[in-house]
Scaffold this motif. Structure first.
Motif, PDB file in Angstrom:
ATOM      1  N   ILE A  54      23.131  16.027  17.935  1.00 61.30           N
ATOM      2  CA  ILE A  54      24.365  16.303  17.195  1.00 61.30           C
ATOM      3  C   ILE A  54      24.029  16.436  15.709  1.00 61.30           C
ATOM      4  N   CYS A  66      24.841  17.349  11.898  1.00 58.64           N
ATOM      5  CA  CYS A  66      26.069  17.260  11.112  1.00 58.64           C
ATOM      6  C   CYS A  66      25.714  17.086   9.640  1.00 58.64           C
ATOM      7  N   THR A  67      26.465  17.736   8.753  1.00 58.78           N
ATOM      8  CA  THR A  67      26.226  17.625   7.308  1.00 58.78           C
ATOM      9  C   THR A  67      27.374  16.918   6.591  1.00 58.78           C
ATOM     10  N   CYS A 103      31.425  11.073   6.307  1.00 58.95           N
ATOM     11  CA  CYS A 103      31.858  10.422   7.550  1.00 58.95           C
ATOM     12  C   CYS A 103      31.073   9.129   7.759  1.00 58.95           C
ATOM     13  N   HIS A 118      27.910   9.382   9.936  1.00 58.79           N
ATOM     14  CA  HIS A 118      26.765  10.211   9.542  1.00 58.79           C
ATOM     15  C   HIS A 118      25.525   9.342   9.314  1.00 58.79           C
ATOM     16  N   ASN A 150      20.466  14.940   8.437  1.00 57.78           N
ATOM     17  CA  ASN A 150      21.731  15.587   8.784  1.00 57.78           C
ATOM     18  C   ASN A 150      22.015  15.538  10.282  1.00 57.78           C
ATOM     19  N   TYR A 151      22.274  14.300  10.737  1.00 58.57           N
ATOM     20  CA  TYR A 151      22.643  14.073  12.136  1.00 58.57           C
ATOM     21  C   TYR A 151      23.759  13.045  12.207  1.00 58.57           C
ATOM     22  N   CYS A 152      24.483  13.138  13.317  1.00 52.21           N
ATOM     23  CA  CYS A 152      25.480  12.129  13.668  1.00 52.21           C
ATOM     24  C   CYS A 152      24.765  10.954  14.335  1.00 52.21           C
ATOM     25  N   CYS A 179      35.738  18.210  13.988  1.00 52.61           N
ATOM     26  CA  CYS A 179      35.170  17.052  14.659  1.00 52.61           C
ATOM     27  C   CYS A 179      36.262  15.988  14.698  1.00 52.61           C
TER      28      CYS A 179
END
Ligand code: SF4
Length: 55
Positions: free
Chosen positions: A9, A11-12, A16, A19, A24-26, A48
């Motif tokens: 996953i 994510c940037t 959040c 994060h 840059n990952y969940c 999201c």
């Protein structure tokens, strides 16, 4: 303690709470994606739904 990045996953959204921050990952094992449109036609139409703001 930093949580483990889930490399499935990307994510940037560093604002959040889920994060990874350093990469840059969940960190969640799975997320829920949805839309705020009745007829989504582009990437901006998707959300999201697992997002949660940092305190
Ligand atoms: S919950 Fe969604 S917005 Fe938050 S870090 Fe994970 S993928 Fe990004």
């Amino acid at each position: 303690m930093e949580q483990q990045a889930n490399r499935s996953i990307g994510c940037t959204v560093k604002q959040c709470v889920h994060h990874c921050q350093s990469q840059n990952y969940c960190t969640l094992s799975q997320i829920n994606v949805g839309t705020h449109e009745t007829n989504p036609t582009k990437v901006e139409c998707t959300d999201c739904n697992s997002f949660a703001p940092k305190m």
